[in-house]
Each structure stands twice: as structure tokens, then as C-alpha cells.
Design an enzyme around this catalytic site. Structure first.
Site, PDB file in Angstrom:
ATOM      1  N   SER A 142      -0.494   2.253  -3.440  1.00  0.00           N
ATOM      2  CA  SER A 142      -0.617   3.238  -2.357  1.00  0.00           C
ATOM      3  C   SER A 142       0.777   3.455  -1.773  1.00  0.00           C
ATOM      4  CB  SER A 142      -1.537   2.651  -1.275  1.00  0.00           C
ATOM      5  OG  SER A 142      -1.490   3.408  -0.101  1.00  0.00           O
ATOM      6  N   TYR A 155      -4.734  -4.081   4.226  1.00  0.00           N
ATOM      7  CA  TYR A 155      -4.645  -3.106   3.123  1.00  0.00           C
ATOM      8  C   TYR A 155      -3.180  -2.952   2.704  1.00  0.00           C
ATOM      9  CZ  TYR A 155      -5.185   1.372   0.617  1.00  0.00           C
ATOM     10  OH  TYR A 155      -5.169   2.372  -0.340  1.00  0.00           O
TER      11      TYR A 155
END
Ligand SMILES: NC(=O)c1ccc[n+]([C@@H]2O[C@H](COP(=O)([O-])OP(=O)(O)OC[C@H]3O[C@@H](n4cnc5c(N)ncnc54)[C@H](OP(=O)(O)O)[C@@H]3O)[C@@H](O)[C@H]2O)c1
Length: 251
Positions: A142, A155
Site C-alpha cells: 500500500s 495497517y
């Protein structure tokens, strides 16, 4: 970029980026094994693979469980006799909250799926790739694997971990013909994004503006990067993080 006659596994292939990758690999001629937890959605991806002119099947898999990951690769090899490519895409988001309120349960769940899941997947995929003389792996991290995103530290840590795992494994297996790279998407229009966007119109406008291109991305734009990193055109590329983020991490 033909992948004709090759065999790929896509984890998290039941929706979003994973489904787009499965269809893209099928269009280029690869057979695709779809691995995720939801059976109906996984079977729908298999239908789309066939519609794209290739073949494949679904293996119900929780990437956080070693026995499931072993079975995922085992069934692929039992049927096709080899494994050439893998897109390790399965992942979950973190609901934003202050660090001081976050729980150990949330930490374990996110790290187990997003980070351990990629490590386990590569362990079994590379064992097989060594026996068929090489391969290429693309992990999906990401923009949060490259820069800080406040409110979702677990995350962010899991996705930074995927970048580190990718580099270490790429270097370890470079001489054995296995290339390992990582794609770091910006915000992409998928179910994950929709869950985040729900009831957050102001936040959504801010997210778009954080991408210099002025919009969020499409799952197919991530699939295009994964295809290129797997094909022979990227034969000298390994251990790299590729931001596909509309310029998000460029400023
Ligand atoms: N959308 C974005 O803006 C964005 C941005 C950057 C990075 N990413 C990353 O891109 C990847 C795909 O996300 P997406 O946006 O396509 O979201 P999505 O539509 O929610 O897809 C997530 C996929 O992961 C699978 N999955 C989740 N937990 C799993 C587990 N334990 N075992 C096996 N499969 C599991 C889900 O399938 P099942 O539920 O069937 O298991 C689903 O297919 C994720 O790693 C995400 O972190 C997304």
C-alpha cells in the site's frame, strides 16, 4: 506480455484488486488459481477467468493459516504440475482510531492476515518455484507501506512489513530465478475503499485531492503493474517497490 501456458495464484482473488489481477492474468493466457475465504465470490472470479478465455479454480484459503496456504499451493501443483506466478494480495483494512484505544486482538488479526499471510504464501510458493526452475511474485502492499497514514498504525506497520519481506526474499532467491517485487497502491475503488468511504463524503474528497492525479485508482491499474512485474519485460527487476498511486507518495 503473453503469459500463455503459465500458472498463477492470486490470494484475495474474490474481489477488488485480486479479482482484477486474476482476470488480467487470464487475459494474458495464464491459468489462475483463486484463493480466499468466501466461496461464492471466489467462484464468480473463476467464472470471469473462463469468460476471459483461460481456466482456473477456487481454493478456499485463509492466508493466516499455514495448513490452508500449504493446501492452496498443493492443489495448484497437483492440477497444473507447476507454479510460475503469484500475486499475494489478500488483506484487510484497519478502522481508523486513536492508538491508545486499539486492541491486541485488532493488532493480531491485521498482522496475521496482511503480513504473516504474505510470508506464509511466499514460503510455499517459493518451495514450488524452486522445483520448476523459477518464477515471479508480486506482493500487494500500500502507499501505507511507504509513508505514514495517521489513525491506522497497525495497517501501516503491516504494509511496511510487506515491503521489507519482499526485499529480503528477493535478495535471497535472486540467483535461483525467482523475482519478488511489491506494488504499493494509492486509494483504489474497491469494496475496501467503499467501506471506508461510506458516510464520509468530506473525507472522500480529501482522499482524492491527496492523489496529485486528482482521482482514486482502478483495480485494473494495479493489475497492469502486477502483470508487467511478472512478465519477461521485467526480467531485471527484483526487490523493488512500485508505487501505483497517482503521485500520492511523490510529495
Ligand atoms: N483499495 C485500496 O484503496 C487499497 C489501497 C492500498 C492497498 N490495498 C491492498 O490491496 C489488497 C486488496 O484490497 P482490495 O482493495 O481489493 O479490498 P477487498 O475488495 O476488500 O479485497 C480483499 C481481499 O482479500 C481477501 N482476504 C481478506 N482476508 C483474507 C484471508 N484471511 N485469507 C484469504 N483472503 C483474505 C478477501 O477475500 P475473502 O473475504 O473472500 O477472504 C478479498 O478477496 C489488500 O491487501 C489491501 O490492503 C488496497
Amino acid at each position: 506480455m503473453s503469459l500463455s501456458g503459465k500458472v498463477a495464484i492470486v490470494t484475495g482473488g474474490s474481489s477488488g484488486i485480486g479479482r482484477a489481477c486474476a482476470i488480467a492474468f487470464a487475459r494474458e493466457g495464464a491459468s489462475v488459481v483463486v484463493a480466499s475465504r468466501r466461496e461464492d465470490e471466489g467462484q464468480e472470479t473463476v467464472r470471469l477467468i473462463k469468460e476471459a478465455g483461460s481456466d482456473g479454480f477456487f481454493v478456499k484459503t485463509d492466508v493466516a493459516k499455514e495448513a490452508d496456504v500449504s493446501t492452496m499451493v498443493g492443489k495448484t501443483v497437483a492440477y497444473y504440475g507447476r507454479l510460475d506466478y503469484a500475486v499475494n494480495n489478500a488483506g484487510i483494512e484497519q478502522v481508523p482510531s486513536p492508538l491508545i484505544d486499539q486492541t491486541e486482538e485488532t493488532f493480531d488479526q491485521i498482522i496475521n492476515i496482511n503480513l504473516k499471510g504474505v510470508w506464509l504464501s511466499m514460503k510455499y510458493q517459493i518451495r514450488q518455484m524452486l522445483t520448476n526452475g523459477g518464477g515471479a511474485i508480486v506482493n500487494i502492499s500500500s502507499a501505507a507501506g511507504l509513508v505514514a497514514i495517521p489513525g491506522i498504525p497497525i495497517y501501516t506497520a503491516s504494509k511496511h512489513g510487506v515491503v521489507g519481506l519482499t526485499k529480503a526474499v528477493a535478495v535471497e532467491y535472486a540467483k535461483q530465478g525467482i523475482r519478488v517485487n511489491v506494488v504499493c497502491p494509492g486509494s483504489i475503488q474497491t469494496d475496501m475503499y467503499e467501506r471506508f468511504a461510506k458516510g464520509n463524503a468530506q473525507g472522500i474528497e480529501q482522499i482524492k485531492q491527496m492523489h496529485p492525479i486528482g482521482r482514486v485508482g482502478k483495480a485494473e491499474e494495479i493489475a497492469n503493474a502486477a502483470i508487467w512485474l511478472c512478465c519477461d519485460g521485467a526480467s531485471f527487476v527484483t526487490g523493488q517497490s512500485l508505487g501505483v498511486d497517482g503521485g500520492y507518495t511523490a510529495h
